[in-house]
Design a protein around this motif. Sequence first.
Motif, mmCIF file in Angstrom:
data_model
loop_
_atom_site.group_PDB
_atom_site.id
_atom_site.type_symbol
_atom_site.label_atom_id
_atom_site.label_comp_id
_atom_site.label_asym_id
_atom_site.label_seq_id
_atom_site.Cartn_x
_atom_site.Cartn_y
_atom_site.Cartn_z
ATOM 1 N N GLU A 102 26.796 -5.507 -26.408
ATOM 2 C CA GLU A 102 26.934 -4.626 -27.560
ATOM 3 C C GLU A 102 26.531 -3.202 -27.186
ATOM 4 N N PRO A 103 27.257 -2.185 -27.681
ATOM 5 C CA PRO A 103 26.878 -0.799 -27.366
ATOM 6 C C PRO A 103 25.527 -0.445 -27.967
ATOM 7 N N VAL A 104 24.807 0.400 -27.251
ATOM 8 C CA VAL A 104 23.476 0.854 -27.677
ATOM 9 C C VAL A 104 23.651 2.218 -28.337
ATOM 10 N N HIS A 105 23.613 2.258 -29.663
ATOM 11 C CA HIS A 105 23.919 3.474 -30.400
ATOM 12 C C HIS A 105 22.664 4.302 -30.691
ATOM 13 N N PRO A 106 22.645 5.574 -30.269
ATOM 14 C CA PRO A 106 21.521 6.452 -30.607
ATOM 15 C C PRO A 106 21.382 6.706 -32.106
ATOM 16 N N LEU A 107 22.453 6.495 -32.878
ATOM 17 C CA LEU A 107 22.344 6.684 -34.321
ATOM 18 C C LEU A 107 21.237 5.836 -34.930
ATOM 19 N N HIS A 108 20.913 4.717 -34.306
ATOM 20 C CA HIS A 108 19.888 3.830 -34.887
ATOM 21 C C HIS A 108 18.526 4.523 -34.997
ATOM 22 N N PRO A 109 17.936 4.989 -33.894
ATOM 23 C CA PRO A 109 16.660 5.698 -34.043
ATOM 24 C C PRO A 109 16.798 7.022 -34.783
ATOM 25 N N GLU A 110 17.959 7.651 -34.679
ATOM 26 C CA GLU A 110 18.156 8.929 -35.358
ATOM 27 C C GLU A 110 18.099 8.754 -36.873
ATOM 28 N N LEU A 111 18.861 7.795 -37.391
ATOM 29 C CA LEU A 111 18.909 7.591 -38.836
ATOM 30 C C LEU A 111 17.638 6.927 -39.364
ATOM 31 N N THR A 112 16.912 6.261 -38.491
ATOM 32 C CA THR A 112 15.656 5.636 -38.903
ATOM 33 C C THR A 112 14.605 6.664 -39.278
ATOM 34 N N ALA A 113 14.526 7.757 -38.528
ATOM 35 C CA ALA A 113 13.385 8.665 -38.681
ATOM 36 C C ALA A 113 13.717 10.078 -39.127
ATOM 37 N N LEU A 114 14.903 10.563 -38.837
ATOM 38 C CA LEU A 114 15.200 11.975 -39.060
ATOM 39 C C LEU A 114 15.061 12.356 -40.529
ATOM 40 N N GLY A 115 14.326 13.421 -40.798
ATOM 41 C CA GLY A 115 14.148 13.938 -42.148
ATOM 42 C C GLY A 115 12.975 13.349 -42.899
ATOM 43 N N LEU A 116 12.443 12.220 -42.440
ATOM 44 C CA LEU A 116 11.258 11.648 -43.078
ATOM 45 C C LEU A 116 10.023 12.477 -42.769
ATOM 46 N N ARG A 117 9.047 12.441 -43.669
ATOM 47 C CA ARG A 117 7.740 13.007 -43.326
ATOM 48 C C ARG A 117 7.205 12.239 -42.128
ATOM 49 N N ALA A 118 6.539 12.952 -41.222
ATOM 50 C CA ALA A 118 6.038 12.320 -40.010
ATOM 51 C C ALA A 118 5.130 11.141 -40.336
ATOM 52 N N ALA A 119 4.337 11.265 -41.390
ATOM 53 C CA ALA A 119 3.441 10.168 -41.772
ATOM 54 C C ALA A 119 4.223 8.917 -42.134
ATOM 55 N N GLU A 120 5.401 9.083 -42.755
ATOM 56 C CA GLU A 120 6.251 7.943 -43.091
ATOM 57 C C GLU A 120 6.912 7.372 -41.837
ATOM 58 N N ALA A 121 7.380 8.257 -40.977
ATOM 59 C CA ALA A 121 8.057 7.821 -39.758
ATOM 60 C C ALA A 121 7.115 7.094 -38.811
ATOM 61 N N ALA A 122 5.829 7.385 -38.897
ATOM 62 C CA ALA A 122 4.850 6.786 -37.982
ATOM 63 C C ALA A 122 4.878 5.269 -38.043
ATOM 64 N N GLY A 123 5.180 4.702 -39.212
ATOM 65 C CA GLY A 123 5.226 3.252 -39.343
ATOM 66 C C GLY A 123 6.529 2.631 -38.880
ATOM 67 N N LEU A 124 7.489 3.464 -38.456
ATOM 68 C CA LEU A 124 8.810 2.975 -38.074
ATOM 69 C C LEU A 124 9.095 3.141 -36.584
ATOM 70 N N VAL A 125 8.124 3.678 -35.843
ATOM 71 C CA VAL A 125 8.311 3.908 -34.412
ATOM 72 C C VAL A 125 7.365 3.013 -33.613
#
Length: 436
Positions: free
Chosen positions: A139-162
């Motif tokens: 399966e292709p490894v799409h960069p959109l996955h981490p991009e859409l997961t975190a981009l635009g979120l407050r860093a404090a919110e993104a911290a739980g997703l990385v």
Amino acid sequence: MRRVCLTLPTNRECADTIRAAGAEAAYGADRFGVEVHLLILDSSAAPVLAGHRTVVAALPPAPGVVVHHLDEDEQRTFLRRVIARSGVAGPGRMLDLMLPTGVSYGACTNRAFLIAEALGCDSVHRRDSDSRYQSLDGEPVHPLHPELTALGLRAAEAAGLVSRSRLDPAYKDRPVAMVGASFVGEMSVDVGEIRRLDPGVYEDVIGLSVPAGYPEIWRRNLIEESFRGAGTALFTGDRTTLTSVNPMRVDMCNIALDRGVYGRVPLPPATDTIGSDYFLIHLVHDAHLPGVLHNRHIVNYHTGERRSDEGFLAYQVRFAKFLLSTRYFNAVYARLAEAGEALLDPEGMVRASVVAGLVRDSTGLDQAEDAERLDALDRSYRKLGGRYATAADLLAGRRGRLLDETRADMTAFALLIDAWEPLIRAVRSEGLAIGH
């Protein structure tokens, strides 16, 4: 519904990349429930353009995906309308900066930024025509996955997703402004042959891009790491880091930027200059805006055109202008780093006027050092001989023009930054229609 723009600028045949980008757009829409606008900005010659239109027409329809394939005439029509509505001075000059006749890595992405704003997108995700995706378990490894997961979120919110966070807690309330990774495969700048022919000459040539005054050990490390991306590391699983992203760790073929960044400052519109589109990566870092670094690296390869005699010489001009431009950019990057928090207004947005001032100040640098760089490159290429000696002759014949163009490119960049706010305001206020 959240809208995002996945953009693929191209001036060459890239049917396979278009199909792969279409699949990535479908993946993003399905997995994240967003509306993905796949924007192909096509500057290819007529026969290639026609082939691309056939490929685009055959893309499988996907829920949540809207495809825009714009040739240069369509892009020019859009830009003329935006520029006229913005009321900026010198509309002809502005059109030339946005859609120059020469190759401009920054200008094509600036057009994507404006069109993304017209489409109401929250972010721009850029890929390149000379790259493809890695795969895992078929399966292709799409960069959109981490991009859409975190981009635009407050860093404090993104911290739980990385996977991990290395971000200074002082910046936890700022939004994630950039998500990016690098590439594996061939070097991003086609200088591998120089290294094979003469490692000493390679060090001399690449050393011309290193800021003056660097300690020798740092200088050697920079030379060793330059243009090599993530090396040959293959993707085996996600590793994502919330951090202040080191500009050396990301590449413009694998980047996503929030509109809060590109809506304030564009990229340099320099023509025939490799690396001129990396400015915003440095700006995000130096302004202490949070980012996410991931490991879904794209596979980079070199097209056959670059190997032809004509393609080789054209590339050497772009490389020479890169070496000249680094002195100006390095001076600006140093000032950006010094400014730090002063680059942001009370709302945490980039102060475009400050950035424009630093860019404009760089044009006062003494050109004598630039001339010395050309002399050093000439000596190195003549030592290599063969087609590099031919390139040396070409560059020598354009010496004065190269020196003047590089400085003029920085003046033009400052001018574009000054005009960027009214241009952005023009597309936001009207939501100009884009051809499909």
